[in-house]
Design an enzyme around this catalytic site. Structure first.
Site, PDB file in Angstrom:
ATOM      1  N   ASP A  79      -0.445  -1.580   9.698  1.00 21.15           N
ATOM      2  CA  ASP A  79      -0.738  -2.813  10.424  1.00 21.15           C
ATOM      3  C   ASP A  79       0.519  -3.666  10.569  1.00 21.15           C
ATOM      4  O   ASP A  79       1.529  -3.439   9.895  1.00 21.15           O
ATOM      5  CB  ASP A  79      -1.846  -3.608   9.728  1.00 21.15           C
ATOM      6  CG  ASP A  79      -1.465  -4.038   8.309  1.00 21.15           C
ATOM      7  OD1 ASP A  79      -0.819  -3.229   7.607  1.00 21.15           O
ATOM      8  OD2 ASP A  79      -1.804  -5.159   7.900  1.00 21.15           O
ATOM      9  N   GLU A 137      -2.487  -4.506   5.187  1.00 20.13           N
ATOM     10  CA  GLU A 137      -1.512  -4.926   4.178  1.00 20.13           C
ATOM     11  C   GLU A 137      -1.041  -6.346   4.407  1.00 20.13           C
ATOM     12  O   GLU A 137      -0.687  -7.050   3.451  1.00 20.13           O
ATOM     13  CB  GLU A 137      -0.303  -3.972   4.178  1.00 20.13           C
ATOM     14  CG  GLU A 137       0.650  -4.159   3.009  1.00 20.13           C
ATOM     15  CD  GLU A 137       1.735  -5.219   3.246  1.00 20.13           C
ATOM     16  OE1 GLU A 137       2.401  -5.603   2.271  1.00 20.13           O
ATOM     17  OE2 GLU A 137       1.914  -5.645   4.415  1.00 20.13           O
TER      18      GLU A 137
END
Length: 364
Positions: A79, A137
């Protein structure tokens, strides 16, 4: 670069890790929207018969089972923080050096690209490898894909050493600082601003909090030979009702980055000690990690990639592995100072050197 449709992406793992980085970055995957890129990774590894593939939500695990004496876990998140006019990617030359520019190039799709290419190509590594690519994350720990995976499949974290592909200028960064976020609240009494003496202004009560933060001298702490810099800062402030109302509440959002010789509980106690008399609410807390460079595998890794280990100031998921008893380091292409920046860009040469170093260590 070959034609690439980010709406229907097909990752070609036979291409260079630099081109693969570009393909990954051109797939938007802001935290919470990782499904498309996760699907593309699974599809790209479909023919890698030397790997056992496990998917948990948008986290993908691929591991060899060769019966080696040792196992290494190599992980990276898929991400990014929100895009701000920096996708699609492009190449640019600065001071004679070639860069790949765009969101995710540094944090951390260049590292993921290197990992994917090696995962597909290294059919006979000298250790068993567990590759992990995970979601969420860049947001709170409770949403982190590794938090979910640790709950659902803790056995997948077994290993003798772990490497996080976080940006480190393709050098080794040991451990990481812990990370604490707190909301410091003060209260007053609401009143009409024309008769302010009837009320009690909560925003004014925040002044000592800001004075404490402005005067705070952060520690520099040596931990296992590496010097970590701490930081305590206001990162937000909210309060107020209307332009003619004395406010009855204010909140100062504080971020504390603490050295890994201090536990999360000790960090919380320190923050509470600094702000006596205030309502202190801890809203996020992640433990730090000691450098993890004393393990034999870590020593051999450091020798193989060359250079001198440095401390990691930002929090990374090395802390998660450290808490599980697996020594871990950060090693990936990209300058951490460019992570999350609007001009985020990675040196092409760092992507290439990172791949060479990992490949040599895993096949020597």
């Amino acid at each position: 670069m070959p034609d690439f449709d980010p709406a229907h992406p097909v990752l070609d793992l036979s291409l260079s890790s630099t081109v693969l980085t570009q393909q990954l970055c051109d797939i938007p995957s802001v935290s919470g929207d990782e499904g498309v890129i996760a699907d593309a990774i699974v599809a790209a590894l479909a023919d890698a018969h030397h790997l056992e593939i496990v998917r948990d939500g948008d986290t993908i695990v691929a591991r060899t089972n060769l019966g080696r004496d040792q196992r290494v876990v190599i992980a990276g998140h898929i991400d990014t923080v929100p895009i701000n006019g920096n996708v699609p990617t492009r190449y640019e030359t600065l001071d004679g050096e070639e860069y790949l520019w765009g969101r995710g190039t540094v944090d951390m799709k260049a590292g993921v690209a290197v990992q994917l290419k090696l995962a597909a190509e290294l059919t006979e590594p000298n250790v068993d490898i567990t590759w992990m690519w995970y979601d969420h994350e860049e947001v709170s720990n409770e949403l982190n894909g590794l938090t979910r995976l640790a709950r659902n499949r803790p056995d997948l974290f077994a290993g003798d050493f772990a490497i996080l592909g976080e940006p480190s200028n393709s050098s080794v960064e040991g451990g990481c600082n812990g990370n604490l976020r707190a909301e410091i609240r003060a209260y007053g009494l609401r009143a009409h601003s024309a008769r302010s003496w009837v009320g009690d202004n909560a925003i004014h009560k925040a002044a000592p909090v800001l004075d404490t933060l402005a005067a705070y001298e952060p520690r520099q702490v040596e931990v296992d030979g590496l010097v970590y810099r701490e930081g305590l800062n206001a990162v937000g402030i909210t309060g107020g009702v209307a332009g003619n109302v004395i406010p009855d509440e204010v909140m100062v959002h504080v971020n504390y980055r603490f050295a890994p010789n201090r536990s999360g509980a000790e960090a919380e106690a320190h923050v509470r000690e600094l702000f006596p008399g205030y309502d202190v609410r801890i809203v996020d807390l992640a433990e730090g990690a000691r450098p993890g460079l004393d393990a034999p595998l870590a020593q051999r890794f450091l020798e193989a990639v060359g250079g001198e280990a440095k401390p990691k100031y930002g929090w990374t998921d090395v802390a998660r592995f450290s808490a599980m008893g697996v020594p871990a380091v950060n090693f990936g292409p990209g300058d951490p100072l460019k992570a999350h920046a609007d001009d985020e860009r990675v040196l092409v040469s760092q992507i290439e050197s990172c791949e060479r170093a990992l490949r040599a260590w895993l096949t020597a």
